[in-house]
Design a protein around this motif. Structure first.
Motif, PDB file in Angstrom:
ATOM      1  N   ASP A  92       0.847  -1.193   0.000  1.00  0.00           N
ATOM      2  CA  ASP A  92       0.000   0.000   0.000  1.00  0.00           C
ATOM      3  C   ASP A  92       0.882   1.241   0.000  1.00  0.00           C
ATOM      4  OD1 ASP A  92      -1.831   2.023   0.269  1.00  0.00           O
ATOM      5  OD2 ASP A  92      -2.549   1.400   2.241  1.00  0.00           O
ATOM      6  N   ARG A  93       0.893   1.953  -1.104  1.00  0.00           N
ATOM      7  CA  ARG A  93       1.673   3.180  -1.235  1.00  0.00           C
ATOM      8  C   ARG A  93       0.781   4.416  -1.308  1.00  0.00           C
ATOM      9  NH1 ARG A  93       5.871   0.667  -5.728  1.00  0.00           N
ATOM     10  NH2 ARG A  93       6.785  -0.839  -4.311  1.00  0.00           N
ATOM     11  N   GLY A  94      -0.478   4.228  -0.902  1.00  0.00           N
ATOM     12  CA  GLY A  94      -1.435   5.335  -0.938  1.00  0.00           C
ATOM     13  C   GLY A  94      -1.013   6.538  -0.120  1.00  0.00           C
ATOM     14  N   GLY A  95      -0.324   6.302   0.991  1.00  0.00           N
ATOM     15  CA  GLY A  95       0.165   7.408   1.811  1.00  0.00           C
ATOM     16  C   GLY A  95       1.175   8.268   1.074  1.00  0.00           C
ATOM     17  N   LEU A  96       2.001   7.625   0.249  1.00  0.00           N
ATOM     18  CA  LEU A  96       2.975   8.379  -0.547  1.00  0.00           C
ATOM     19  C   LEU A  96       2.277   9.219  -1.615  1.00  0.00           C
ATOM     20  CD1 LEU A  96       5.823   5.751  -1.002  1.00  0.00           C
ATOM     21  CD2 LEU A  96       5.971   7.921   0.236  1.00  0.00           C
ATOM     22  N   LEU A  97       1.232   8.648  -2.226  1.00  0.00           N
ATOM     23  CA  LEU A  97       0.491   9.416  -3.225  1.00  0.00           C
ATOM     24  C   LEU A  97      -0.188  10.622  -2.568  1.00  0.00           C
ATOM     25  CD1 LEU A  97      -0.382   9.787  -6.139  1.00  0.00           C
ATOM     26  CD2 LEU A  97      -2.276   8.198  -5.703  1.00  0.00           C
ATOM     27  N   ALA A  98      -0.791  10.415  -1.422  1.00  0.00           N
ATOM     28  CA  ALA A  98      -1.418  11.528  -0.701  1.00  0.00           C
ATOM     29  C   ALA A  98      -0.379  12.584  -0.334  1.00  0.00           C
ATOM     30  CB  ALA A  98      -2.127  11.015   0.549  1.00  0.00           C
ATOM     31  N   GLN A  99       0.819  12.131   0.037  1.00  0.00           N
ATOM     32  CA  GLN A  99       1.883  13.063   0.407  1.00  0.00           C
ATOM     33  C   GLN A  99       2.270  13.975  -0.765  1.00  0.00           C
ATOM     34  OE1 GLN A  99       2.881  13.686   3.457  1.00  0.00           O
ATOM     35  NE2 GLN A  99       4.214  15.315   2.705  1.00  0.00           N
ATOM     36  N   CYS A 100       2.201  13.461  -1.984  1.00  0.00           N
ATOM     37  CA  CYS A 100       2.479  14.301  -3.159  1.00  0.00           C
ATOM     38  C   CYS A 100       1.543  15.506  -3.194  1.00  0.00           C
ATOM     39  CB  CYS A 100       2.293  13.502  -4.454  1.00  0.00           C
ATOM     40  SG  CYS A 100       3.511  12.229  -4.741  1.00  0.00           S
ATOM     41  N   TYR A 101       0.261  15.265  -2.944  1.00  0.00           N
ATOM     42  CA  TYR A 101      -0.721  16.349  -2.965  1.00  0.00           C
ATOM     43  C   TYR A 101      -0.502  17.302  -1.789  1.00  0.00           C
ATOM     44  CZ  TYR A 101      -2.929  13.898  -6.773  1.00  0.00           C
ATOM     45  OH  TYR A 101      -3.156  13.295  -7.985  1.00  0.00           O
ATOM     46  N   ARG A 102      -0.264  16.758  -0.584  1.00  0.00           N
ATOM     47  CA  ARG A 102      -0.023  17.619   0.585  1.00  0.00           C
ATOM     48  C   ARG A 102       1.235  18.473   0.395  1.00  0.00           C
ATOM     49  NH1 ARG A 102      -2.116  13.145   3.403  1.00  0.00           N
ATOM     50  NH2 ARG A 102      -0.045  12.231   3.672  1.00  0.00           N
ATOM     51  N   SER A 103       2.315  17.847  -0.072  1.00  0.00           N
ATOM     52  CA  SER A 103       3.573  18.589  -0.270  1.00  0.00           C
ATOM     53  C   SER A 103       3.407  19.675  -1.314  1.00  0.00           C
ATOM     54  CB  SER A 103       4.693  17.638  -0.704  1.00  0.00           C
ATOM     55  OG  SER A 103       4.987  16.708   0.296  1.00  0.00           O
ATOM     56  N   SER A 104       2.706  19.357  -2.390  1.00  0.00           N
ATOM     57  CA  SER A 104       2.489  20.338  -3.456  1.00  0.00           C
ATOM     58  C   SER A 104       1.649  21.506  -2.959  1.00  0.00           C
ATOM     59  CB  SER A 104       1.819  19.676  -4.662  1.00  0.00           C
ATOM     60  OG  SER A 104       2.659  18.692  -5.208  1.00  0.00           O
ATOM     61  N   LEU A 105       0.626  21.224  -2.170  1.00  0.00           N
ATOM     62  CA  LEU A 105      -0.200  22.304  -1.610  1.00  0.00           C
ATOM     63  C   LEU A 105       0.593  23.158  -0.628  1.00  0.00           C
ATOM     64  CD1 LEU A 105      -3.527  20.347  -1.125  1.00  0.00           C
ATOM     65  CD2 LEU A 105      -3.157  22.284  -2.688  1.00  0.00           C
ATOM     66  N   ARG A 106       1.481  22.549   0.151  1.00  0.00           N
ATOM     67  CA  ARG A 106       2.336  23.307   1.069  1.00  0.00           C
ATOM     68  C   ARG A 106       3.234  24.260   0.293  1.00  0.00           C
ATOM     69  NH1 ARG A 106       7.223  22.510   1.781  1.00  0.00           N
ATOM     70  NH2 ARG A 106       7.217  20.308   1.263  1.00  0.00           N
ATOM     71  N   VAL A 107       3.861  23.748  -0.787  1.00  0.00           N
ATOM     72  CA  VAL A 107       4.730  24.596  -1.608  1.00  0.00           C
ATOM     73  C   VAL A 107       3.903  25.704  -2.263  1.00  0.00           C
ATOM     74  CG1 VAL A 107       6.217  24.648  -3.658  1.00  0.00           C
ATOM     75  CG2 VAL A 107       6.491  22.824  -1.961  1.00  0.00           C
ATOM     76  N   ALA A 108       2.719  25.361  -2.748  1.00  0.00           N
ATOM     77  CA  ALA A 108       1.846  26.370  -3.361  1.00  0.00           C
ATOM     78  C   ALA A 108       1.533  27.484  -2.365  1.00  0.00           C
ATOM     79  CB  ALA A 108       0.559  25.725  -3.866  1.00  0.00           C
ATOM     80  N   ALA A 109       1.223  27.124  -1.135  1.00  0.00           N
ATOM     81  CA  ALA A 109       0.926  28.127  -0.104  1.00  0.00           C
ATOM     82  C   ALA A 109       2.150  28.992   0.171  1.00  0.00           C
ATOM     83  CB  ALA A 109       0.445  27.448   1.170  1.00  0.00           C
TER      84      ALA A 109
END
Length: 171
Positions: A92-109
């Motif tokens: 299960d690598r779903g946590g890593l996929l979710a992390q991509c979205y969280r990290s990208s949103l953090r950088v966007a902010a």
């Protein structure tokens, strides 16, 4: 509250504050979304990616992390590069996929971006099933997006991707 919108199209044509690139760990371009962004954005993006590799990211960008560069000749102001995981039936690598979205949103902010466009990360050559990718992407963005990000676009390249994201988005 952040608005989430879906559109079928070409992410390189989006006029937003930041486009998210489904990059490979080298940051030096590749196929799919990554190749399209580098080709259309021009050499400025590659030059900044090379500078990142020469500094803090000498070994490349790890899966789930995100970093920003110029958008070069794109209509966007920035490109946020993130490395999605390869799908596995055994792990299960779903946590890593979710992390991509969280990290990208953090950088966007951090960039002050109000509008952000995402592709369907990991669903191309990394083979992530569209329905699961849509569930993770939309759920993570709904939970994680915060000001200054006002609008998040999911730019889906083809009809199957759009249908998968639309099915989850309407629930």
């Amino acid at each position: 509250m952040t608005e989430i919108r879906l559109v079928r199209g070409d992410i390189t044509e989006m006029s937003v504050d930041a486009i998210v690139n489904a990059a490979n760990s080298s940051l030096l371009g590749g196929g799919g979304v990554d190749g399209a962004i580098h080709r259309r954005g021009g050499p400025e993006i590659l030059a900044e990616c090379r500078a990142l590799r020469a500094s803090h990211w000498g070994r490349g960008l790890a899966t789930g992390e995100a970093v920003a560069t110029t958008a070069g000749r794109l209509a966007a102001r920035h490109v946020i590069h993130t490395v999605g995981p390869v799908w596995s039936a055994d792990e299960d690598r779903g946590g890593l996929l979710a992390q991509c979205y969280r990290s990208s949103l953090r950088v966007a902010a951090e960039l002050g971006a109000e509008t952000v466009a995402f592709p369907a990360i990991s669903t191309g050559v990394y083979r992530w099933p569209l329905d699961d990718a849509a569930r993770i992407a939309l759920g993570t963005v709904a939970e994680s997006a915060a000001p200054p990000v006002r609008t998040v676009w999911f730019v889906l390249f083809d009809a199957p991707a759009y249908a998968a994201f639309a099915a989850v988005h309407t629930r």
